[in-house]
Structures are given as C-alpha cells and as structure tokens.
Design a protein around this motif. Structure first.
Motif, mmCIF file in Angstrom:
data_model
loop_
_atom_site.group_PDB
_atom_site.id
_atom_site.type_symbol
_atom_site.label_atom_id
_atom_site.label_comp_id
_atom_site.label_asym_id
_atom_site.label_seq_id
_atom_site.Cartn_x
_atom_site.Cartn_y
_atom_site.Cartn_z
ATOM 1 N N THR A 3 0.832 -0.849 -0.373
ATOM 2 C CA THR A 3 0.029 -0.027 0.121
ATOM 3 C C THR A 3 1.228 1.010 0.072
ATOM 4 O O THR A 3 2.319 1.233 0.313
ATOM 5 C CB THR A 3 -0.765 0.081 1.138
ATOM 6 N N ASP A 27 -4.034 5.445 -1.369
ATOM 7 C CA ASP A 27 -4.842 4.883 -1.169
ATOM 8 C C ASP A 27 -3.550 4.468 0.905
ATOM 9 O O ASP A 27 -2.510 4.921 0.646
ATOM 10 C CB ASP A 27 -4.430 3.298 -1.423
ATOM 11 N N CYS A 154 4.889 -0.349 2.557
ATOM 12 C CA CYS A 154 4.638 0.897 1.801
ATOM 13 C C CYS A 154 5.269 1.522 1.298
ATOM 14 O O CYS A 154 6.296 1.842 1.456
ATOM 15 C CB CYS A 154 4.392 1.477 3.121
#
Length: 393
Positions: A3, A27, A154
């Motif tokens: 993400t 997101d 991430c």
C-alpha cells in the motif's frame, strides 16, 4: 501485500488520516490489534476544538457531530464558592463541540468501510523494518492476524498506535529526545446515567481538590475528582463519590449539586505530560499519543491527534506530487502546536489542582491567578483562545 501508507492504529488519528488520504486519492491500510467492537466502545475525551470540528465537516464526516454534538460557547471556573463564566464566543468568536471520541471513531469506521477502505482489525503490528528496494529503503510492517504473520510493504508508515505502541520504539534511540512530567495526583472519573445539571463544563478548584463536571449526552454525566496517585477505585463507594462531588462543586447560596443516577463506570487516570522529538525519521511518522501526551485538563489530546493527521495528509499529498518540503517540515510544524498545547494543559492543571505538596503561599498564588482570570478580559481571552484552539497561521 503493498500500500502507499501503512497506518498502525484505528483510533481517531489513524482513521481520520486514512479518510483524508482517500479524499486525496492516496491508498492506505489501517492495522488495529483490537477488534472493531473494542475500538467503538473505548471511552475517551469528547471536546472537539473549533478547527478540528470544521475539518471533520469539510471531510464529510461531520453530520452526526452537528446533529448530536453539543456546541459549547464557554466554560465555568468555580472557586471560592463562586462561579465565573468564560465566554468563548464573545472573547474569540469560536466555540467547541462536546462529542464523544467513541462516536467520532464510529463515524470514521462506517465511512471508511462504505468507501471500500482497508481496515484490518485484530491485526497486531509487531515490527517496522526498512527493506532495500530499487536502491532505496522502503518501510515494511510485520503483523500477526488469525495466528499467522503477514507483511505490509509501504511508501510511508504512520504510527497512530498510542503511547505504548511500537511506532515510537522504532525510532533510533540516539536520535530521539523525550520530555516528560508526572503530576502528584490522578483523576477518578465516573459515568452516571443522570441528566447533567449544567449546560457547560464546570472546572472547580476546591481546597479538598479539583472537580470537573462534564457530560456525554442529555442523559449521561461525566464527572471527575482529583485523587492521590495510586488510588484504588474500590476505596470510593458510590455514596462517597457523590458526597465529594457535592462538596467540591458547591456554590454559596445556590444548589449546585450534580444530578445523581446509577454509576456505570469508574476509573482512575494518572496525569502526565510527554513529548517525543522528532516526530519523523525517514519514512516513519508519529501522530497523536504515539508522539505526545497531555493531562486531560485542557481537552487537548484528541485535538492534537486530529491536527497532526490533517498536517500529515497535506504533507503526504505534496510528497506524492513531487514536493517533499511539507513532509520534511512535518515534525517541526506539528511540534509548534504540540508545545503550545502542552503548556496550556500544564497551566490549566497546575492552576486548578491544589498540590498536596504545595505551601500556603502557593495556594494563595493559585487563587490570585483565578481571580485575575475572572476579572480581566485579556486573561480570560487567553484561556478562551487556547481552549477553543489556536488557529492555523
């Protein structure tokens, strides 16, 4: 699993950040070690400053805040058997909204799920690591869910996981400074099924100790008493609590006693102040209680958390647009407000709580300062400005 922003913690900070990022097309995944029911039942502060209330409305999650929240245009300071109202609206043009943090969390969870947000409850983050990828270090969160370890890669990690979470512990110890203060008293807090007997919060300074008259709704009162550190709630049967509240909230020549009703919750909250600097290391960022704690007297904990993530959403949006400046300045910018709120909370706490270790001289100084606030528009205005929230520059 991958993400853009990994968020640890589904309190108001983590949930509001996820929502704000969604509105900007970024997101995120929110990891929360507790189940949804626990998150939606945690009793926390319920005073929302003017600015964060406006931000919740602007983000489309303020409908129930406006419908069910209670706008407060002032507070009452009570001491020496007299009450003195501080009129926020007249002094600053602003107000606050009394709306339980529990309800903010419910609103944000419902909105994130309706928008297809990725909220993972009962997912406990266990480590934050840097992983080399394409010649750069990117963060990774390890977490366990359903007895199985998983990883979340991430671009950035935002730790909204509270004072005891793993986020702050992941900062390099040699680059972190912490500042802390403990106070020689705690709060005994109760929830009672009793209609509030006042329309605004009452902060009472009494020789027996501080008391706060607050409320959760038109049917539920939230009240607090100053007690010694280490107090066992079992030492306070309900009749003793009500008798002490009656004494500390008394007003000469008037019946100022709180309405009584069944007490549904009793707990003791220690009073402390804490700040971590910086609030960022590389792509790991801290927000809310992960970075700072304030005593609840000034009603700043929830509001600081919301201010942090408002800044972060703007900074992360700029970073993804090619401008790293706001993110580079995040810690410095956030800490200016944090230290202002820390000072105000410290000031309110030391002003209103008789210190069991203080001399008679210091007691008289407290009372003199309270008299000054009651008599001086400038002094009352400073309190009102800080309580309703210093506007963004």
């Amino acid at each position: 699993m991958r993400t853009t922003v990994g968020i640890i913690g589904a309190g108001p900070a983590g949930l509001f950040l996820s929502h704000l990022l969604h509105l900007r097309g970024i997101d995120s995944v929110v990891l929360e070690r507790r189940d949804r029911g626990h998150c939606e039942a945690r009793q926390r502060a319920g005073v929302v400053e003017h600015g964060p209330a406006a931000a919740l409305r602007a983000a489309g999650v303020g409908d129930r805040l406006d419908r069910e929240g209670s706008v407060h245009e002032g507070i009452e300071l009570r001491f020496g058997g007299r009450g003195h109202r501080i009129d926020f609206r007249a002094l600053t043009g602003r107000d606050v909204v009394l709306y339980a943090q529990t309800e903010i969390v419910k609103d944000l969870i419902a909105r994130r799920l309706a928008d297809g947000g990725d909220l993972r409850f009962e997912a406990e983050a266990t480590a934050i690591e840097d992983v080399a990828e394409d010649g750069a270090a990117r963060p990774r969160i390890r977490f366990t869910r359903g007895g199985r370890e998983e990883v979340l890669d991430c671009e950035h990690v935002v730790a909204c996981d509270g004072f005891h979470g793993i986020g702050r512990a992941a900062l390099p110890a040699d680059r972190v400074r912490t500042f802390a203060k403990t106070y020689p008293f705690s709060w005994l807090g109760i929830l009672a099924d009793a209609a509030p007997a006042c329309e605004e919060l009452v902060y009472a300074r009494h020789e027996r100790g501080f008391a706060l008259y607050s409320m959760r709704s038109a049917e539920v009162s939230r009240l607090y008493l100053q007690v010694p550190n280490g107090t066992d709630p079992a030492e306070w049967p309900h009749e003793r609590i009500w008798a002490e509240l009656d004494a500390r909230l008394a007003v000469d020549g008037a019946d100022a006693r709180p309405n009584r009703g069944p007490i549904t919750d009793v707990g003791v909250t220690p009073m402390r102040s804490f700040v971590t600097e910086p609030m960022r290391h590389g792509r790991l960022l801290l927000a809310g209680d992960a970075a700072h704690i304030v005593p609840p007297t000034g009603a700043k904990g929830l509001n600081l958390a919301l201010h942090d993530v408002i800044l972060l959403s703007e900074a992360l949006h700029a970073w993804h647009g090619g401008d790293p400046g706001p993110l580079d300045r995040y810690s410095e910018t956030a800490l200016r407000r944090v230290w202002r709120a820390e000072h105000f909370s410290y000031w309110m706490t030391t002003l209103l709580h008789p210190d069991p270790e203080a001399s008679p001289f210091e007691d008289r100084l407290q009372l003199s300062h309270l008299e000054h606030i009651a008599a001086s528009r400038a002094a009352a205005g400073s309190l009102a400005e800080n309580y309703t929230g210093i506007p963004e520059p």
